[in-house]
Design a protein around this motif. Sequence first.
Motif, mmCIF file in Angstrom:
data_model
loop_
_atom_site.group_PDB
_atom_site.id
_atom_site.type_symbol
_atom_site.label_atom_id
_atom_site.label_comp_id
_atom_site.label_asym_id
_atom_site.label_seq_id
_atom_site.Cartn_x
_atom_site.Cartn_y
_atom_site.Cartn_z
ATOM 1 N N ASN A 1 42.812 36.135 35.189
ATOM 2 C CA ASN A 1 41.918 35.364 36.047
ATOM 3 C C ASN A 1 42.192 33.867 35.950
ATOM 4 N N PHE B 1 42.021 37.332 41.139
ATOM 5 C CA PHE B 1 40.912 36.475 40.759
ATOM 6 C C PHE B 1 39.585 37.160 41.067
ATOM 7 N N CYS B 2 38.762 37.284 40.048
ATOM 8 C CA CYS B 2 37.421 37.868 40.166
ATOM 9 C C CYS B 2 37.468 39.321 40.642
#
Length: 425
Positions: A408, A421-422
């Motif tokens: 991340n 990401f996320c």
Amino acid sequence: MSQLLDNNKSGRWSVALLLTPLIISCHSFDDARFEASEQPFPTQVAPFDDYLAQVGSYLRNNRDFISEDEGAELAMNMPFECGSSISKKGLFLVHGLGDSPYFFKEVANTLCDSGLRVRVILLPGHGSKPGDMLNVSYEQWQTETDFQLNQFAETVEQLFVGGFSTGANLTTISAFGRDDIKGMVHFSPAFKSRFFVSQLAPYIDSLYPWPNVEDEDNPSRYNSTAMPGFAAYQESVNELQRRFDTNDSEASTLNIPVLMMVAEKDSVVDTEHVASRFYENFTHPKKCMLWQGEKLPVAASIVNTNNPPHVVIQSMNLPEKRISAASHMSALFSESNDLYGRLEGNKAHQSRSIRICDNGQDSELEARCRAGEDAWFGPWGYSDENAKSDRVYARLTYNPYFDVMIDNILALTNSAPSDEFCAAP
């Protein structure tokens, strides 16, 4: 009373004076480790090579070494930089209260192996001996953070900043008024303490300089912390609150991509408050909170009960690893960390070198932990009403989702595919 303390400085003084006779001890601190060094800590030194040289000289002259391996201790407490000097992307990191640059060593080396450049500083009062915390102040820490951040910013094209605990406060404050920060990475940001008494620290630091005194057996951080250190932390909270709560809505927000690692059961930080700040004061659409726990933060559930945006729940109910909950410090280290990682074999589930048994449990359970009994792991003071009352606990000192966290961070800096990401693991 709580409203008075929140809104009236004289009220805080009154309560501090009332509490002082109850908390001042009669202990005498004759040990040299409780005395401040005569040599001042080197501050606002540039370039970075000169800074390293002066800090190294200071630590060699003033550190109260706790082992025979002075070189290893010195290396743990030194500021450092890794990664190529020609890298266009750089991450600037600041450690927490009582800690050292070692807390970022594994994170930094892993990121540098992926092409990022990372610089970590040492805050004044740290790295030498607990007595040097007697002379610190929030203003000193903020000034040093701002100065070293400015130096680093001149050497990279894409600047990222972050910190652990108090360090997250300092770098967030630094971010206000800057337009060159491309992203922020915070580990257990200490935007608000769980403990009311911390609000009193700025008013009683000279009256009660040593709220906790422990044997020093950890080469990477202090076990004893002087009250001026707690006061400096609280002043960072106060300053951050002032900026977050200003009536100017634009001035109170940071439109910067951000990644936060938050332990739901963190014994130090009010994590619901952190979650609220994450949603209210960090406004960039590229943001993510890795929430290590079982229960969705209230702030997220208010935004969208069924599908909360910008949050990944990482369950810490991991009986196969004897883990019950994440701790304030555990995000920063992998299972293979030499000091804080997980040890396999005859002493399964114990940390490799540091086993923290002073964990808020009764003396019998603590003694059993120290004797090497297989323990469960969690934050300070953790108790599970569904578990056996005689369950032995030690501090959780590593992150079972360490690799996910690194992915991340790299995705935030665009050093890895953005779809990582996320993303739920």
